[in-house]
Scaffold this active site. Structure first.
Site, PDB file in Angstrom:
ATOM      1  N   ASP A  22       0.834  -1.212   0.000  1.00 24.90           N
ATOM      2  CA  ASP A  22       0.000   0.000   0.000  1.00 24.90           C
ATOM      3  C   ASP A  22       0.866   1.259   0.000  1.00 24.90           C
ATOM      4  O   ASP A  22       1.982   1.251   0.528  1.00 24.90           O
ATOM      5  CB  ASP A  22      -0.916  -0.029   1.238  1.00 24.90           C
ATOM      6  N   GLY A  23       0.325   2.316  -0.571  1.00 24.56           N
ATOM      7  CA  GLY A  23       0.985   3.626  -0.511  1.00 24.56           C
ATOM      8  C   GLY A  23       1.535   4.109  -1.840  1.00 24.56           C
ATOM      9  O   GLY A  23       2.220   5.142  -1.883  1.00 24.56           O
ATOM     10  N   ASN A  24       1.209   3.424  -2.928  1.00 29.63           N
ATOM     11  CA  ASN A  24       1.716   3.855  -4.245  1.00 29.63           C
ATOM     12  C   ASN A  24       1.229   5.258  -4.601  1.00 29.63           C
ATOM     13  O   ASN A  24       1.989   6.080  -5.128  1.00 29.63           O
ATOM     14  CB  ASN A  24       1.247   2.896  -5.344  1.00 29.63           C
ATOM     15  N   HIS A  39       2.369   3.272  -9.033  1.00 27.48           N
ATOM     16  CA  HIS A  39       2.096   1.851  -9.299  1.00 27.48           C
ATOM     17  C   HIS A  39       3.252   1.216 -10.069  1.00 27.48           C
ATOM     18  O   HIS A  39       3.631   0.071  -9.818  1.00 27.48           O
ATOM     19  CB  HIS A  39       0.785   1.694 -10.074  1.00 27.48           C
ATOM     20  N   SER A  67      -7.636  -5.510  -5.091  1.00 22.74           N
ATOM     21  CA  SER A  67      -8.708  -6.044  -4.243  1.00 22.74           C
ATOM     22  C   SER A  67     -10.043  -6.005  -4.980  1.00 22.74           C
ATOM     23  O   SER A  67     -10.206  -5.275  -5.965  1.00 22.74           O
ATOM     24  CB  SER A  67      -8.814  -5.242  -2.941  1.00 22.74           C
ATOM     25  N   SER A  68     -10.991  -6.771  -4.469  1.00 19.83           N
ATOM     26  CA  SER A  68     -12.323  -6.766  -5.094  1.00 19.83           C
ATOM     27  C   SER A  68     -12.999  -5.405  -4.931  1.00 19.83           C
ATOM     28  O   SER A  68     -13.986  -5.125  -5.593  1.00 19.83           O
ATOM     29  CB  SER A  68     -13.191  -7.885  -4.513  1.00 19.83           C
ATOM     30  N   GLU A  69     -12.459  -4.573  -4.054  1.00 25.00           N
ATOM     31  CA  GLU A  69     -13.005  -3.221  -3.861  1.00 25.00           C
ATOM     32  C   GLU A  69     -12.279  -2.183  -4.738  1.00 25.00           C
ATOM     33  O   GLU A  69     -12.745  -1.047  -4.865  1.00 25.00           O
ATOM     34  CB  GLU A  69     -12.887  -2.798  -2.387  1.00 25.00           C
ATOM     35  N   LEU A 133      10.171 -20.901  -4.706  1.00 19.65           N
ATOM     36  CA  LEU A 133       9.222 -20.001  -4.032  1.00 19.65           C
ATOM     37  C   LEU A 133       7.932 -19.986  -4.841  1.00 19.65           C
ATOM     38  O   LEU A 133       7.972 -19.934  -6.068  1.00 19.65           O
ATOM     39  CB  LEU A 133       9.791 -18.567  -3.980  1.00 19.65           C
TER      40      LEU A 133
END
Ligand code: IPE
Ligand code: IPE
Ligand code: MG
Length: 246
Positions: A22-24, A39, A67-69, A133
């Site tokens: 978060d925070g872009n 981004h 996110s879906s939001e 990974l």
């Protein structure tokens, strides 16, 4: 110069680290740049952090990409984010293969554009043999939506006579989630100073250690990752049992 990851950390590394990147937007705003620039820088950070996690011996890294939001954002920003995801999947697969990184995507794909779905399927197929990974990208992901989809699939299985209601245990329920066969996250990191889950891994994170950092995602570095791991190593995970130290 990037610091090298101390090898001594590797044996006790958490199996699964999840990150809310978060925070872009704030990073871009602070520089007078469009949000897209934040981004873009954020996607570059992903490249480095994936390799750092692999070097540390972490087995699963789940990244909240969309996110879906996030559909509530202006269509131009949604397009920028989807475009960056496509670019990443197109350009990085060769490098991920070189580094033994497997790609897996969780979230509801039905709302994604056909070309995005095709690139996801292609990246998953081309990296499926990698074992160092597993990078799990959460795209159009919402924890509640994932749980509802699982409940629906379970209801269908019951209706079809494949499952009895009394057979529905926590393990059975979890096997209907997108994260089937993935251990629950040990550590969750959220950047940018926000202290909430924003609908991420709702089922899976009940005993996850949460580390909130003020750093904005485009500024996130290996040092920040090591600092979060250091905090994690100092936590005592009790899972409801009595404290070991009395
Ligand atoms: C995270 O950065 C990227 C996504 C949510 C896709 P933001 O775009 O949320 O950045 P802020 O929170 O506005 O700074
Ligand atoms: C969470 O960040 C989603 C991703 C990082 C992809 P948001 O920026 O969308 O979360 P809120 O809206 O601040 O809760
Ligand atoms: Mg945000």
């Amino acid at each position: 110069m990037q610091p090298t990851v101390p090898v001594a950390l590797a044996p006790s590394a958490p199996a699964h680290v999840a990150i809310i990147m978060d925070g872009n937007g704030r990073w871009a705003k602070a520089r007078g740049l469009p949000r897209a620039a934040g981004h873009q820088r954020g996607a570059e950070v992903v490249r480095d952090i994936v390799i750092a996690c692999r070097d540390l011996g972490i087995s699963y890294l789940t990244l909240y990409a969309f996110s879906s939001e996030n559909w509530k954002r202006p269509v131009t920003e949604v397009d920028d984010l989807m475009g960056l995801l496509c670019l990443y999947l197109e350009k990085e697969v060769a490098e991920l293969n070189r580094n033994g990184v497997r790609v897996r995507v969780i979230g509801d794909r039905s709302r994604l554009a056909g070309n995005v779905r095709a690139l996801i399927a292609d990246a998953e197929a081309r990296t499926s043999g990698n074992r160092a990974l597993t990078m799990i990208l959460a795209v159009n992901y919402g924890g509640r939506s994932e749980i509802v989809h699982a409940a629906r699939a379970i209801a269908e299985a019951v209706r079809a006579g494949r499952l009895a209601p009394a057979e529905i245990t926590e393990d059975i329920f979890a096997s209907y989630l997108d994260t089937v066969d993935v251990p629950d996250p040990d550590l969750l990191i959220r950047t940018s100073g926000e202290r909430r889950m924003s609908n991420f891994l709702s089922w899976q994170s009940v005993y996850t250690e949460l580390v909130f950092l003020d750093t904005l995602w485009p500024d996130f570095s290996r040092e920040n990752l090591l600092a979060a791991l250091d905090e994690y190593y100092h936590r005592e995970r009790r899972y409801g049992a009595s404290s070991f130290s009395g």
